[in-house]
Design a protein around this motif. Structure first.
Motif, mmCIF file in Angstrom:
data_model
loop_
_atom_site.group_PDB
_atom_site.id
_atom_site.type_symbol
_atom_site.label_atom_id
_atom_site.label_comp_id
_atom_site.label_asym_id
_atom_site.label_seq_id
_atom_site.Cartn_x
_atom_site.Cartn_y
_atom_site.Cartn_z
ATOM 1 N N GLU A 1 53.515 36.722 20.056
ATOM 2 C CA GLU A 1 52.105 36.332 20.092
ATOM 3 C C GLU A 1 51.837 35.259 19.045
ATOM 4 O OE1 GLU A 1 50.088 37.286 22.365
ATOM 5 O OE2 GLU A 1 51.512 38.680 23.262
ATOM 6 N N LEU A 2 52.408 34.085 19.260
ATOM 7 C CA LEU A 2 52.271 33.028 18.266
ATOM 8 C C LEU A 2 50.844 32.511 18.148
ATOM 9 C CD1 LEU A 2 55.518 30.945 18.894
ATOM 10 C CD2 LEU A 2 55.075 32.645 17.129
ATOM 11 N N GLU A 3 50.039 32.704 19.218
ATOM 12 C CA GLU A 3 48.650 32.250 19.147
ATOM 13 C C GLU A 3 47.918 32.907 17.980
ATOM 14 O OE1 GLU A 3 50.082 33.597 21.745
ATOM 15 O OE2 GLU A 3 49.877 32.311 23.529
ATOM 16 N N GLU A 4 48.272 34.149 17.681
ATOM 17 C CA GLU A 4 47.604 34.865 16.601
ATOM 18 C C GLU A 4 47.970 34.293 15.241
ATOM 19 O OE1 GLU A 4 48.511 38.956 16.896
ATOM 20 O OE2 GLU A 4 47.706 39.195 18.928
ATOM 21 N N PHE A 5 49.050 33.535 15.196
ATOM 22 C CA PHE A 5 49.521 33.026 13.918
ATOM 23 C C PHE A 5 48.952 31.651 13.574
ATOM 24 C CE2 PHE A 5 52.934 31.005 11.328
ATOM 25 C CZ PHE A 5 52.765 31.802 10.203
ATOM 26 N N ILE B 1 48.411 29.013 9.539
ATOM 27 C CA ILE B 1 49.079 27.774 9.145
ATOM 28 C C ILE B 1 48.044 26.755 8.707
ATOM 29 C CG2 ILE B 1 50.562 25.887 9.915
ATOM 30 C CD1 ILE B 1 51.883 27.736 11.853
ATOM 31 N N ALA B 2 48.255 26.139 7.567
ATOM 32 C CA ALA B 2 47.329 25.118 7.068
ATOM 33 C C ALA B 2 47.279 23.950 8.040
ATOM 34 C CB ALA B 2 47.771 24.649 5.690
ATOM 35 N N GLU B 3 46.118 23.333 8.132
ATOM 36 C CA GLU B 3 45.936 22.233 9.089
ATOM 37 C C GLU B 3 46.908 21.093 8.816
ATOM 38 O OE1 GLU B 3 42.330 19.365 10.799
ATOM 39 O OE2 GLU B 3 41.905 20.987 9.384
ATOM 40 N N ASP B 4 47.233 20.845 7.547
ATOM 41 C CA ASP B 4 48.135 19.746 7.193
ATOM 42 C C ASP B 4 49.534 20.247 6.831
ATOM 43 O OD1 ASP B 4 47.414 21.016 4.883
ATOM 44 O OD2 ASP B 4 47.053 19.180 3.729
ATOM 45 N N ALA C 1 68.182 20.644 15.549
ATOM 46 C CA ALA C 1 67.083 20.695 14.589
ATOM 47 C C ALA C 1 66.299 19.399 14.721
ATOM 48 C CB ALA C 1 67.605 20.856 13.165
ATOM 49 N N THR C 2 65.070 19.407 14.236
ATOM 50 C CA THR C 2 64.274 18.183 14.262
ATOM 51 C C THR C 2 64.854 17.207 13.245
ATOM 52 O OG1 THR C 2 62.737 19.065 12.609
ATOM 53 C CG2 THR C 2 62.202 19.441 14.913
ATOM 54 N N LEU C 3 65.006 15.954 13.625
ATOM 55 C CA LEU C 3 65.567 14.958 12.714
ATOM 56 C C LEU C 3 64.559 14.547 11.659
ATOM 57 C CD1 LEU C 3 67.546 12.682 15.206
ATOM 58 C CD2 LEU C 3 68.414 14.503 13.736
ATOM 59 N N LEU C 4 63.272 14.644 11.993
ATOM 60 C CA LEU C 4 62.209 14.269 11.069
ATOM 61 C C LEU C 4 61.266 15.451 10.874
ATOM 62 C CD1 LEU C 4 61.353 10.720 12.513
ATOM 63 C CD2 LEU C 4 62.702 11.223 10.450
ATOM 64 N N PRO C 5 60.536 15.490 9.764
ATOM 65 C CA PRO C 5 59.562 16.570 9.563
ATOM 66 C C PRO C 5 58.491 16.549 10.649
ATOM 67 C CG PRO C 5 59.956 15.345 7.528
ATOM 68 C CD PRO C 5 60.602 14.569 8.621
ATOM 69 N N ILE C 6 57.913 17.703 10.912
ATOM 70 C CA ILE C 6 56.801 17.820 11.857
ATOM 71 C C ILE C 6 55.534 18.042 11.039
ATOM 72 C CG2 ILE C 6 55.816 19.133 13.775
ATOM 73 C CD1 ILE C 6 58.641 19.912 14.577
ATOM 74 N N TYR C 7 54.557 17.159 11.198
ATOM 75 C CA TYR C 7 53.345 17.196 10.391
ATOM 76 C C TYR C 7 52.163 17.732 11.188
ATOM 77 C CZ TYR C 7 55.881 14.188 7.111
ATOM 78 O OH TYR C 7 56.806 13.680 6.238
ATOM 79 N N GLY C 8 51.454 18.664 10.598
ATOM 80 C CA GLY C 8 50.213 19.151 11.197
ATOM 81 C C GLY C 8 50.378 20.441 11.972
ATOM 82 N N ARG C 9 49.350 21.275 11.884
ATOM 83 C CA ARG C 9 49.367 22.590 12.535
ATOM 84 C C ARG C 9 49.589 22.492 14.031
ATOM 85 N NH1 ARG C 9 43.727 24.902 12.303
ATOM 86 N NH2 ARG C 9 44.213 25.536 10.154
ATOM 87 N N ASP C 10 48.902 21.575 14.704
ATOM 88 C CA ASP C 10 48.996 21.487 16.168
ATOM 89 C C ASP C 10 50.410 21.144 16.621
ATOM 90 O OD1 ASP C 10 46.317 22.076 16.320
ATOM 91 O OD2 ASP C 10 45.674 19.991 16.562
ATOM 92 N N LYS C 11 51.027 20.179 15.955
ATOM 93 C CA LYS C 11 52.378 19.768 16.345
ATOM 94 C C LYS C 11 53.395 20.859 16.029
ATOM 95 C CE LYS C 11 51.649 14.779 15.988
ATOM 96 N NZ LYS C 11 52.065 13.519 15.319
ATOM 97 N N ILE C 12 53.178 21.562 14.928
ATOM 98 C CA ILE C 12 54.081 22.661 14.581
ATOM 99 C C ILE C 12 54.008 23.757 15.629
ATOM 100 C CG2 ILE C 12 54.475 24.554 12.942
ATOM 101 C CD1 ILE C 12 53.689 22.609 10.709
ATOM 102 N N MET C 13 52.807 24.099 16.076
ATOM 103 C CA MET C 13 52.671 25.142 17.081
ATOM 104 C C MET C 13 53.259 24.702 18.415
ATOM 105 S SD MET C 13 51.634 27.575 15.343
ATOM 106 C CE MET C 13 51.740 28.674 16.744
#
Length: 293
Positions: free
Chosen positions: A188-192, A196-199, A212-224
């Motif tokens: 249930e990742l929606e509950e999490f 997570i901080a917006e930034d 693995a991701t070659l570059l960092p992923i920035y922002g809550r939306d992209k992480i989810m």
């Protein structure tokens, strides 16, 4: 008798030497190698002529680590994707005292930030701010003037502060850790999302061996979106494939992936208790000292 004295002094200092080498290099295996090299050099000294064995050994391990960093620079520049330090787990150490000395005063986030410092900056910062050495002692160790060492430590300290307050050790939000664990186990990742901080930023390290991701992923939306995409493609880990642990003195997770390989997750927190950064170590070469069971 001299050999016995040499061995006794070194064993008394071994934990501290490992702690310094690990913080300098970000690698458990390399730190162990530096300690072994230091022992070889120590075993050849004329013991009665050493006035301060602790200072002498500190100089040896620091200079060995600096030399190793120089040789490792090219390799790290060519590293595939993000380079993350090796996690230090409770299971890696031999007891509570060793865990505290090795990890509790330096977070994984701070270990990651130290990678942005030059080797001399890193040494000056660690020796002064973590190991409480005077600048007079540091100057002798680094073969620089006291003024130069003060500038190195000051520059390092500023870079650490610029990277965010979450690099500093702070108590983890235990309900948050429990909620994250529940979300992973139930899917249930929606509950999490709200935790997570917006930034927030996600880093992952596969070393070109594991995906693995070659570059960092920035922002809550992209992480989810990343989490949802991974879950959709590979499925979510079962409850028995997720285990809480302690990474560098703070709560973390071990996750067994779809191929049965281990990954280590470390998180840092904002002042108001949200996840600021997520670090996922997947490179098996950095997890050889970690067992799931």
């Amino acid at each position: 008798m001299q050999d016995q004295d040499l061995n006794h002094v070194f064993e008394h200092e071994r934990k501290r030497l490992f702690g310094l080498a690990y913080r300098m290099l970000g690698s458990v295996a390399d730190a162990e190698d530096m300690v072994q090299d230091a022992f070889v050099r120590w075993s050849k000294v004329d013991f009665p002529t050493i006035n301060n064995p602790q200072a002498f050994l500190t100089t040896i391990i620091t200079r060995l680590s600096l030399d190793h960093l120089k040789s490792a620079k090219t390799k790290r520049e060519k590293y595939v994707g993000e380079w993350l330090p090796e996690p230090l787990l409770s299971e890696t150490a031999e007891g509570p005292d060793e865990i505290a000395q090795k990890a509790d005063d330096i977070s994984f986030a701070l270990m990651f930030t130290l990678e942005k410092l030059s080797a001399p900056e890193r040494a000056a910062f660690l020796l002064h701010d973590i190991f409480d050495l005077s600048f007079e002692e540091i100057a002798k160790t680094l073969d620089r003037s006291e003024a130069s060492c003060r500038k190195l430590a000051s520059r390092a300290r500023q870079k650490v502060r610029t990277d965010g307050g979450e690099t500093l050790p702070r108590p983890a939000n235990e309900p948050l850790v429990a909620s994250f664990l529940t979300a992973l186990k139930t899917g249930e990742l929606e509950e999490f999302v709200d935790f997570i901080a917006e930034d927030a930023v996600l880093f992952s390290d596969g070393g070109g061996i594991k995906s693995a991701t070659l570059l960092p992923i920035y922002g809550r939306d992209k992480i989810m979106r990343f989490f949802f995409g991974v879950t959709k493609k590979f499925g979510r880990p079962g409850p028995d494939d997720i285990r809480p642990t302690t990474i560098n003195g703070a709560p973390g997770l071990l996750v067994r992936d779809e191929e049965g390989d281990i990954q280590a997750w470390s998180m840092s927190w904002t002042a108001d208790g949200q996840i600021a950064k997520i670090y996922i170590i997947r490179n098996p070469e950095k997890l050889s000292h970690v067992t799931f069971d």
